[in-house]
Design an enzyme around this catalytic site. Structure first.
Site, PDB file in Angstrom:
ATOM      1  N   SER A  37     -10.359  -4.245  19.425  1.00  0.00           N
ATOM      2  CA  SER A  37      -9.695  -3.193  18.662  1.00  0.00           C
ATOM      3  C   SER A  37      -8.397  -3.698  18.053  1.00  0.00           C
ATOM      4  O   SER A  37      -8.069  -3.403  16.903  1.00  0.00           O
ATOM      5  CB  SER A  37      -9.416  -1.987  19.571  1.00  0.00           C
ATOM      6  OG  SER A  37      -8.671  -1.003  18.890  1.00  0.00           O
ATOM      7  N   GLY A  80       2.897  -1.521  29.489  1.00  0.00           N
ATOM      8  CA  GLY A  80       1.954  -2.028  28.496  1.00  0.00           C
ATOM      9  C   GLY A  80       1.280  -3.328  28.874  1.00  0.00           C
ATOM     10  O   GLY A  80       0.961  -4.140  28.004  1.00  0.00           O
ATOM     11  N   GLU A  81       1.023  -3.536  30.175  1.00  0.00           N
ATOM     12  CA  GLU A  81       0.441  -4.822  30.576  1.00  0.00           C
ATOM     13  C   GLU A  81      -0.988  -4.989  30.054  1.00  0.00           C
ATOM     14  O   GLU A  81      -1.392  -6.094  29.698  1.00  0.00           O
ATOM     15  CB  GLU A  81       0.451  -4.972  32.099  1.00  0.00           C
ATOM     16  CG  GLU A  81      -0.009  -6.355  32.547  1.00  0.00           C
ATOM     17  CD  GLU A  81       0.411  -6.714  33.959  1.00  0.00           C
ATOM     18  OE1 GLU A  81      -0.119  -7.706  34.482  1.00  0.00           O
ATOM     19  OE2 GLU A  81       1.254  -6.007  34.529  1.00  0.00           O
ATOM     20  N   GLU A  92      16.079  13.025  21.405  1.00  0.00           N
ATOM     21  CA  GLU A  92      16.612  13.302  20.074  1.00  0.00           C
ATOM     22  C   GLU A  92      15.576  12.960  19.010  1.00  0.00           C
ATOM     23  O   GLU A  92      15.405  13.691  18.023  1.00  0.00           O
ATOM     24  CB  GLU A  92      17.893  12.495  19.839  1.00  0.00           C
ATOM     25  CG  GLU A  92      18.570  12.792  18.505  1.00  0.00           C
ATOM     26  CD  GLU A  92      19.840  11.973  18.327  1.00  0.00           C
ATOM     27  OE1 GLU A  92      20.881  12.573  18.018  1.00  0.00           O
ATOM     28  OE2 GLU A  92      19.773  10.743  18.487  1.00  0.00           O
TER      29      GLU A  92
END
Length: 294
Positions: free
Chosen positions: A62, A87-88, A121
């Site tokens: 992908s 995010g390993e 924010e």
């Protein structure tokens, strides 16, 4: 609904504006930088030690086609290297895909409060698309150690709303890009989340875009996929008969001494069903019809 854009192959650039920001400023919008894979070390406190190799290969494929949709998050160390925060799987798949650099949010070691403030924010901005909001919510969970309840308090949203956004990140990358490019709406995406098979999700997504289906039509299509028999059940559901037809139904039942059923469609077409219990019963009714010819 807008025509489907050609989003394939654009990766992160299709989700986040192609602007560069100083990594030392944790309050910069998005704060995404390109970081060399050789400079990123894994998090030693990562509780997950086993990764599905087949799933990693699918993610790598992908990434080759679409790029990295959701950036990694790293912490900058003193020796100009980085330590992975979250995010390993994406890191491992990026290596399998042959990338040399990956997009990443770069944090300073003591900036958690500033990061949380910046994310909250950022979420309040009106120009964010649904995927950008979902990524921001996920970052609050991963990096600031917030529960969904705590996060809903921070951003002033209902917990169910937060959960609906987070579910969008489970969609295949192509559908996420379609949502980012407004080829589909949030309503369409929420309907697609209900489909479990990613390949079927892509198939439905393609049909939604090609045929410009409404959200309601998409929901009906998803329900039909979940229960193919429901359309047949819907077609078999009898329509309510007018009083005149019911009167005839009762009259025939009395004359023939049998159960009579009249079915009709919205156009007025239909049929009369006469039930008989045996051959003798059939002969009895046949004799009654013979008398009609006398």
């Amino acid at each position: 609904m807008a025509k489907r854009p050609n989003a394939l192959g654009r990766g992160l650039g299709a989700l986040i504006d192609d602007q560069k920001y100083e990594t030392k400023n944790p309050l910069a919008d998005n704060g995404v930088s390109e970081v060399s894979l050789d400079l990123i070390e894994v998090n030693p406190y990562q509780p997950r030690t086993e990764f599905d190799e087949e799933a990693l290969q699918e993610l790598a494929e992908s990434i080759r086609k679409l790029g990295i949709i959701q950036p990694l998050t790293v912490r900058k160390l003193h020796n100009d290297t980085y330590q992975l925060i979250s995010g390993e799987r994406r890191l491992r798949a990026s290596k399998l895909a042959g990338l040399t650099q990956v997009p990443a949010y770069v944090r300073e070691a003591d900036d958690q409060e500033m990061l949380e403030f910046a994310l909250v924010e950022n979420i309040q901005r009106e120009d964010l698309n649904a995927i950008e909001i979902a990524i921001s919510y996920q970052r609050l969970i991963d990096e600031c150690k917030l529960t969904q309840e705590e996060m809903s308090d921070r951003v002033g949203k209902k917990r169910s709303t937060v959960a609906n956004y987070l579910r969008l990140l489970k969609l295949p990358a192509e559908i996420q890009l379609g949502l980012r490019e407004k080829a589909i709406s949030m309503g369409h995406a929420r309907a697609l989340v209900a489909v479990e098979d990613p390949e079927v999700q892509i198939m439905v997504y393609t049909r939604v875009v090609t045929e410009e289906l409404s959200v309601r039509s998409t929901e009906e299509l998803v329900r039909l996929i979940a229960d193919p028999a429901q359309e047949e059940k819907k077609e078999k559901k009898p329509l309510s008969l007018p009083n005149s037809h019911r009167d005839v139904e009762g009259l025939l039942a009395t004359k023939l001494q049998s159960k009579i059923q009249i079915n009709r469609d919205t156009a007025g077409k239909g049929k009369i069903v006469i039930n008989f219990k045996s051959d003798d019963d059939f002969s009895r009714m046949a004799a009654l019809f013979e008398k009609l010819n006398d």
